[in-house]
Design an enzyme around this catalytic site. Structure first.
Site, PDB file in Angstrom:
ATOM      1  N   CYS A  95     -57.610   3.388   2.777  1.00 60.78           N
ATOM      2  CA  CYS A  95     -56.517   2.686   3.249  1.00 60.78           C
ATOM      3  C   CYS A  95     -56.834   1.539   3.587  1.00 60.78           C
ATOM      4  CB  CYS A  95     -55.818   3.639   4.219  1.00 60.78           C
ATOM      5  SG  CYS A  95     -56.566   3.863   5.776  1.00 60.78           S
ATOM      6  N   GLU A 126     -50.365   0.219  -3.045  1.00 54.67           N
ATOM      7  CA  GLU A 126     -51.463   0.918  -2.880  1.00 54.67           C
ATOM      8  C   GLU A 126     -51.792   1.684  -4.103  1.00 54.67           C
ATOM      9  OE1 GLU A 126     -53.597   2.652   1.071  1.00 54.67           O
ATOM     10  OE2 GLU A 126     -51.729   3.641   0.607  1.00 54.67           O
ATOM     11  N   GLY A 176     -44.854   8.944   5.621  1.00 49.74           N
ATOM     12  CA  GLY A 176     -45.016   8.328   7.229  1.00 49.74           C
ATOM     13  C   GLY A 176     -43.361   8.090   7.443  1.00 49.74           C
ATOM     14  N   LYS A 189     -53.691  20.017  10.964  1.00 49.24           N
ATOM     15  CA  LYS A 189     -53.637  20.711   9.203  1.00 49.24           C
ATOM     16  C   LYS A 189     -54.523  19.365   8.506  1.00 49.24           C
ATOM     17  CE  LYS A 189     -50.073  20.315   6.423  1.00 49.24           C
ATOM     18  NZ  LYS A 189     -50.774  19.753   5.061  1.00 49.24           N
ATOM     19  N   GLU A 231     -50.702   6.396  10.918  1.00 52.14           N
ATOM     20  CA  GLU A 231     -51.646   5.505  10.459  1.00 52.14           C
ATOM     21  C   GLU A 231     -51.520   5.562   8.763  1.00 52.14           C
ATOM     22  OE1 GLU A 231     -54.402   4.045   8.564  1.00 52.14           O
ATOM     23  OE2 GLU A 231     -55.787   5.769   8.989  1.00 52.14           O
TER      24      GLU A 231
END
Length: 487
Positions: free
Chosen positions: A295, A391, A244, A185, A261
């Site tokens: 990232c 981030e 995550g 997906k 990741e």
């Protein structure tokens, strides 16, 4: 076909059990350079997700896919050829839906990821799925022993929006090479790019029905189902660290293997003997690559305090040279952010950083139409502040002063993340000494490029678990079985 799909002229479909499937519900895909609807994708729900997992389970359990190494290499060869044959169609789609510039599609957004497929097709004939151990004697009889590496099973692969082809192929190619079956997906902001891969697989390869299934959905319950389904053996996810964590917790109920990741807040360290002009240029043009939506981008620039202001001026000059705008124009270096939601997030972080004491040197502005954000430079940033810790995923570079090499290492490691980083110095030996003290999964010395199909990629700490690409990337999808035979 739904009325929306007919109106938009979009023919992308889900791939489930070898069939290209439409649904009643649709998912709008926007062109981030204009903010206008680009097309619609069929949207999967729980029923389609369950059908895809069932197809993958059946293909793994009842076909020879997991054991026929030569056939898998043949299919990966076909996929590589088909991707190359369809590169221009995929390029146009990637520019329009992802907002990637034409130049980026010649690199990591499209063409370089094809080489991941080529790498695993070539690796398969050379890779040994068996390791012999020394014979032992037990109760007066010799015993032969060996380890066989087997496919781990059904894989749920969930990719982010920012590099849809690279992220999908970095999961798909090694898992297929290992002998797994896959439910893939893509991100809901870029559904058509991932579905295009499914159509290519269905129409141009001999990959059997059910081995690869490709979904699109903005429904969070679909992702939850993919990570908790009892027939799924491995979950591989690329996205934010908070998501995550949720996936890791959800997969614990059935003890699935989880490969993550995740995010990064990577530091580029300029040592005081570095060529400041070339390193400042590298820092500036790196942070605006794909509008900062990467990232592994080095979003913190660490500069010795005595040289802080001079380097800031150089970086600002280079950021002023960045051409942003229409991503289809080959002269454009930076395209848009993916959505207004992401632009609001970036702008909020910048405005709060300024309120907290950082100096806004340049940028910090939205540009319409579309979701553009000016290349932004913040100076004198506190290493503990939000902008230095969170981030951003936008074209925002935070410059942080340090005192000496030890202080630079301390600041670089002052993060929950550990994905990437860089060190610039006139002395490679000195640069390596600093780089080896920074806890991160990838590291660039004087602008060295580590990214390639044969190089394992992943992070330390909360930047993830496991590695993509390289031999290690395929071994994420293998189980080891130890066997002993008495003579």
């Amino acid at each position: 076909m739904s009325a929306q799909l007919q109106e938009a002229g979009v023919t992308r479909r889900l791939l489930i059990d070898g069939q290209l499937v439409e649904t009643e519900r649709t998912l709008a895909s926007l062109n981030p350079a204009t903010g206008q609807v680009y097309g619609y994708a069929p949207e999967a729900g729980i029923a389609e997700t369950d059908a895809a997992v069932a197809a993958a389970r059946r293909a793994f359990d009842t076909t020879s896919w997991a054991t026929d190494h030569a056939f898998r290499a043949h299919c990966l060869d076909q996929l590589y050829t088909a991707l190359r044959d369809n590169v221009e169609e995929l390029r146009a789609l990637t520019i329009a839906e992802v907002g990637a510039t034409y130049t980026l599609t010649q690199g990591n957004q499209l063409e370089i990821p094809f080489e991941i497929v080529r790498y695993y097709a070539d690796l398969l004939p050379k890779y040994s799925f068996r390791e012999d151990l020394a014979d032992v004697e037990f109760r007066g009889r010799p015993h032969r022993r060996w380890v066989e590496k087997e496919a781990a099973g059904v894989v749920s692969a969930i990719a982010a929006y920012n590099y849809p082809h690279q992220l999908a192929l970095a999961k798909l190619a090694p898992s297929l090479a290992a002998g797994c079956t896959v439910v893939l997906k893509g991100g809901p902001d870029t559904p058509l790019a991932t579905l295009a891969l499914g159509e290519i697989i269905a129409q141009h390869t001999d990959i059997p029905a059910g081995v690869v299934n490709v979904l699109a959905s903005s429904d969070v319950s679909v992702g939850e189902r993919m990570t908790t389904h009892p027939d799924v053996d491995v979950v591989t996810f690329t996205g934010s660290t908070p998501v995550g964590r949720t996936i890791m917790a959800a997969a614990a109920g059935t003890l699935k293997r989880v490969f993550l990741e995740l995010g990064g807040k990577s530091a580029m360290v300029l040592l005081d003997d570095a060529d400041y002009n070339s390193s400042a240029m590298f820092a500036a043009f790196s942070i605006v690559s794909h509008a900062g939506q990467g990232c592994a981008l080095t979003s913190r620039l660490l500069v010795q305090r005595k040289d802080h202001d001079a380097v800031v001026e150089q970086v600002a000059n280079f950021l002023g040279m960045v051409k942003y705008g229409d991503p289809a124009d080959p002269k454009t270096y930076m395209g848009p952010l993916i959505s207004e939601r992401q632009r609001e997030k970036v702008d909020g972080l910048v405005q709060r950083a300024v309120a907290a004491g950082a100096k806004l040197v340049t940028g910090g502005e939205k540009v319409d139409p579309g979701y553009f954000y000016k290349p932004t430079l913040l100076a004198g940033v506190d290493p503990d502040s939000e902008i230095a810790q969170e981030e951003v995923f936008g074209p925002v570079l935070a410059v942080i002063p340090y005192e000496d090499d030890d202080d630079a290492v301390r600041i670089a490691n002052n993060s929950i993340y550990g994905l990437s980083g860089g060190v610039f110095s006139a002395s490679e030996e000195r640069a390596l000494a600093v780089a080896r003290r920074i806890r991160t999964g990838t590291m660039s010395i004087n602008g060295g490029n580590y990214f390639a199909a044969d190089a394992p990629f992943g992070g330390f700490k909360q930047s993830g678990i496991g590695r993509e690409m390289g031999v290690a990337g395929m071994e994420e999808f293998l189980e080891s079985k130890t066997i002993a035979a008495a003579s």
